[in-house]
Design a protein around this motif. Sequence first.
Motif, mmCIF file in Angstrom:
data_model
loop_
_atom_site.group_PDB
_atom_site.id
_atom_site.type_symbol
_atom_site.label_atom_id
_atom_site.label_comp_id
_atom_site.label_asym_id
_atom_site.label_seq_id
_atom_site.Cartn_x
_atom_site.Cartn_y
_atom_site.Cartn_z
ATOM 1 N N TYR A 157 -2.094 0.720 -14.615
ATOM 2 C CA TYR A 157 -3.474 1.150 -14.429
ATOM 3 C C TYR A 157 -3.503 2.662 -14.232
ATOM 4 C CZ TYR A 157 -1.852 0.363 -9.615
ATOM 5 O OH TYR A 157 -1.117 0.346 -8.447
ATOM 6 N N THR A 158 -4.658 3.256 -14.479
ATOM 7 C CA THR A 158 -4.750 4.718 -14.541
ATOM 8 C C THR A 158 -4.309 5.401 -13.251
ATOM 9 O OG1 THR A 158 -7.104 4.520 -13.980
ATOM 10 C CG2 THR A 158 -6.542 4.743 -16.303
ATOM 11 N N GLN A 159 -4.652 4.824 -12.109
ATOM 12 C CA GLN A 159 -4.270 5.446 -10.847
ATOM 13 C C GLN A 159 -2.763 5.509 -10.686
ATOM 14 O OE1 GLN A 159 -2.933 3.606 -8.110
ATOM 15 N NE2 GLN A 159 -3.423 4.808 -6.296
ATOM 16 N N ALA A 160 -2.056 4.479 -11.167
ATOM 17 C CA ALA A 160 -0.595 4.472 -11.074
ATOM 18 C C ALA A 160 0.013 5.574 -11.934
ATOM 19 C CB ALA A 160 -0.052 3.108 -11.507
ATOM 20 N N TYR A 161 -0.576 5.817 -13.104
ATOM 21 C CA TYR A 161 -0.087 6.902 -13.953
ATOM 22 C C TYR A 161 -0.309 8.262 -13.296
ATOM 23 C CZ TYR A 161 0.496 3.720 -17.928
ATOM 24 O OH TYR A 161 0.899 2.714 -18.772
ATOM 25 N N THR A 162 -1.454 8.430 -12.664
ATOM 26 C CA THR A 162 -1.727 9.708 -11.994
ATOM 27 C C THR A 162 -0.652 10.007 -10.952
ATOM 28 O OG1 THR A 162 -4.108 9.435 -12.331
ATOM 29 C CG2 THR A 162 -3.417 11.003 -10.645
ATOM 30 N N THR A 163 -0.271 8.984 -10.195
ATOM 31 C CA THR A 163 0.772 9.165 -9.185
ATOM 32 C C THR A 163 2.072 9.636 -9.818
ATOM 33 O OG1 THR A 163 -0.196 7.431 -7.793
ATOM 34 C CG2 THR A 163 2.119 7.980 -7.395
ATOM 35 N N ILE A 164 2.462 9.022 -10.919
ATOM 36 C CA ILE A 164 3.720 9.374 -11.579
ATOM 37 C C ILE A 164 3.635 10.753 -12.225
ATOM 38 C CG2 ILE A 164 5.353 8.703 -13.401
ATOM 39 C CD1 ILE A 164 4.500 5.793 -12.884
ATOM 40 N N GLU A 165 2.501 11.054 -12.839
ATOM 41 C CA GLU A 165 2.331 12.365 -13.482
ATOM 42 C C GLU A 165 2.438 13.503 -12.470
ATOM 43 O OE1 GLU A 165 -0.482 11.713 -17.371
ATOM 44 O OE2 GLU A 165 -1.443 11.636 -15.409
ATOM 45 N N LEU A 166 1.910 13.281 -11.286
ATOM 46 C CA LEU A 166 1.966 14.325 -10.266
ATOM 47 C C LEU A 166 3.389 14.582 -9.776
ATOM 48 C CD1 LEU A 166 -1.240 13.372 -8.266
ATOM 49 C CD2 LEU A 166 -0.883 15.441 -9.626
ATOM 50 N N SER A 167 4.309 13.669 -10.114
ATOM 51 C CA SER A 167 5.727 13.857 -9.783
ATOM 52 C C SER A 167 6.495 14.497 -10.933
ATOM 53 C CB SER A 167 6.364 12.509 -9.429
ATOM 54 O OG SER A 167 5.746 11.962 -8.279
ATOM 55 N N VAL A 227 0.861 -1.186 0.000
ATOM 56 C CA VAL A 227 0.000 0.000 0.000
ATOM 57 C C VAL A 227 0.895 1.234 0.000
ATOM 58 C CG1 VAL A 227 -1.890 1.201 1.146
ATOM 59 C CG2 VAL A 227 -1.739 -1.290 1.272
ATOM 60 N N ILE A 228 1.142 1.756 -1.199
ATOM 61 C CA ILE A 228 1.996 2.939 -1.326
ATOM 62 C C ILE A 228 1.206 4.151 -1.813
ATOM 63 C CG2 ILE A 228 4.088 1.590 -1.699
ATOM 64 C CD1 ILE A 228 3.787 2.180 -4.707
ATOM 65 N N GLY A 229 -0.068 3.952 -2.077
ATOM 66 C CA GLY A 229 -0.919 5.042 -2.517
ATOM 67 C C GLY A 229 -2.370 4.684 -2.239
ATOM 68 N N PRO A 230 -3.252 5.675 -2.253
ATOM 69 C CA PRO A 230 -4.656 5.417 -1.938
ATOM 70 C C PRO A 230 -5.411 4.786 -3.101
ATOM 71 C CG PRO A 230 -4.329 7.749 -2.381
ATOM 72 C CD PRO A 230 -2.980 7.107 -2.454
ATOM 73 N N LYS A 231 -5.894 3.554 -2.892
ATOM 74 C CA LYS A 231 -6.777 2.904 -3.860
ATOM 75 C C LYS A 231 -7.706 1.970 -3.099
ATOM 76 C CE LYS A 231 -2.943 -0.162 -5.363
ATOM 77 N NZ LYS A 231 -3.451 -1.482 -5.016
ATOM 78 N N GLU A 232 -7.896 0.701 -3.564
ATOM 79 C CA GLU A 232 -8.956 -0.111 -2.970
ATOM 80 C C GLU A 232 -8.777 -0.371 -1.483
ATOM 81 O OE1 GLU A 232 -6.389 -3.274 -5.211
ATOM 82 O OE2 GLU A 232 -7.094 -1.237 -5.574
ATOM 83 N N ALA A 248 -3.384 16.921 -1.410
ATOM 84 C CA ALA A 248 -3.977 17.396 -2.669
ATOM 85 C C ALA A 248 -3.715 16.398 -3.799
ATOM 86 C CB ALA A 248 -3.413 18.775 -3.032
ATOM 87 N N ASN A 249 -2.451 15.984 -3.937
ATOM 88 C CA ASN A 249 -2.129 15.044 -5.005
ATOM 89 C C ASN A 249 -2.716 13.660 -4.749
ATOM 90 O OD1 ASN A 249 -0.749 16.937 -6.486
ATOM 91 N ND2 ASN A 249 1.294 16.211 -5.950
ATOM 92 N N ASP A 250 -2.660 13.221 -3.507
ATOM 93 C CA ASP A 250 -3.176 11.882 -3.218
ATOM 94 C C ASP A 250 -4.683 11.810 -3.391
ATOM 95 O OD1 ASP A 250 -0.738 10.716 -2.758
ATOM 96 O OD2 ASP A 250 -0.821 10.881 -0.579
ATOM 97 N N THR A 251 -5.369 12.914 -3.156
ATOM 98 C CA THR A 251 -6.811 12.931 -3.403
ATOM 99 C C THR A 251 -7.099 12.752 -4.885
ATOM 100 O OG1 THR A 251 -7.235 14.326 -1.467
ATOM 101 C CG2 THR A 251 -8.926 14.282 -3.178
ATOM 102 N N LYS A 252 -6.264 13.354 -5.727
ATOM 103 C CA LYS A 252 -6.403 13.151 -7.175
ATOM 104 C C LYS A 252 -6.137 11.693 -7.550
ATOM 105 C CE LYS A 252 -4.985 17.890 -8.322
ATOM 106 N NZ LYS A 252 -3.924 18.727 -8.962
ATOM 107 N N VAL A 253 -5.155 11.099 -6.889
ATOM 108 C CA VAL A 253 -4.825 9.702 -7.163
ATOM 109 C C VAL A 253 -6.003 8.793 -6.796
ATOM 110 C CG1 VAL A 253 -3.341 7.778 -6.464
ATOM 111 C CG2 VAL A 253 -2.336 10.023 -6.939
#
Length: 377
Positions: A206-216, A53-58, A294-299
């Motif tokens: 998956y799309t959520q993983a891309y969002t995390t990388i894009e925000l970096s 669990v390194i980011g917010p998802k299921e 802010a970024n994690d909410t987008k993720v």
Amino acid sequence: MKQFLRMGAAALAVATLSALTACGGDEGTAASPAADGGKPAQGKITFAIASAVIGPKEEVATYAVAKDQGFYEEQNLEVETINTDGSVAAIQAVASGSADITAADAGSILAAVEKGVPVKAVGGLVQNWPWVMAVKPGSGIKSGADLKGKKIGVISLASGSAPYARAYVHEAGLDPEKDVELLPVGVGAQAAGAFNSGEVDALALYTQAYTTIELSGTGFEYLPNPDMFQGIRSITFAVRKDTLDQKRDELTRYLRAGYQGMLFASVNPEAATRIGYKVFPQILAGKSAEERVANDTKVLGAWMKTATPKSGEPETFADWGAISEQEWDKTAAYTIGAGQITKKPVMADVWEPGLLAGANTFDSAAVVAKAKAYAPK
């Protein structure tokens, strides 16, 4: 879609049946007797988390919110978690009895069932196809055919991204065993590093993983998915068959609490993200909540789009967990093409929707109100 070379059996092997006890039928048992005052009997469920669990998802939407907001307590459930390394490992944990339930890739569930592993899907989670192929802007790669001779980064060879990548290039007319090379790159910073350094030419995430990388700060150009991927299901709850018999009532209550968490997170993803920090502090990676929220909410919002209907407001969502026969047919066809299974499964062997009527018996308006009123402590 034509059949192409299957993934190696070792990569897809789930627990050997000799290590498992005999399983019973799946017709279910009577609900647990009520405790005092009509409160359901005390139950205990172990949930196998399919990845770190390194980011917010299921894990945040279903488990953390349900735990923090008292949904498990309302169901008189004690819920523990264990960590595994991917969907195949999570199904192994369920099959061996180390866990009662997991949220795993639907293809991995189908593969396990074909191999005789006594597991069944009991409720959907990710309902909109989340996987997509990405390349560097200006790379000249515009379609699957342009990936010939290229290296594609996947999370791992046992994750859902590997069969997706194989199916994607096969649909483009390439041989996934000869024309491309799949390299495990993980997610997050590890995947971004492999992509930015040129170690891989494309990513299959998956799309959520891309969002995390894009925000970096990393930019992507996304290749269109063929129509074959529309209507395929992804992450799905699965249990062992004899656990379904023995803990039918507890599992129904677990799903009910989890879907309440999903509704809460749909209404207030920032609140769910902050709750995720409390339950899984490793998400913060040494930073403060205010630095990351802010970024994690987008993720989390990106993940929620894959797990909720494409239209309508959260308050109107109904039939949490439902998977139609058509969706199962498309998922099975994809899984055959991806080399995970060899034939169309008998749905009665794979899918037990009987828990969902009970899992959907909760007060949606009360959950929505709770989410809107949430104030971080």
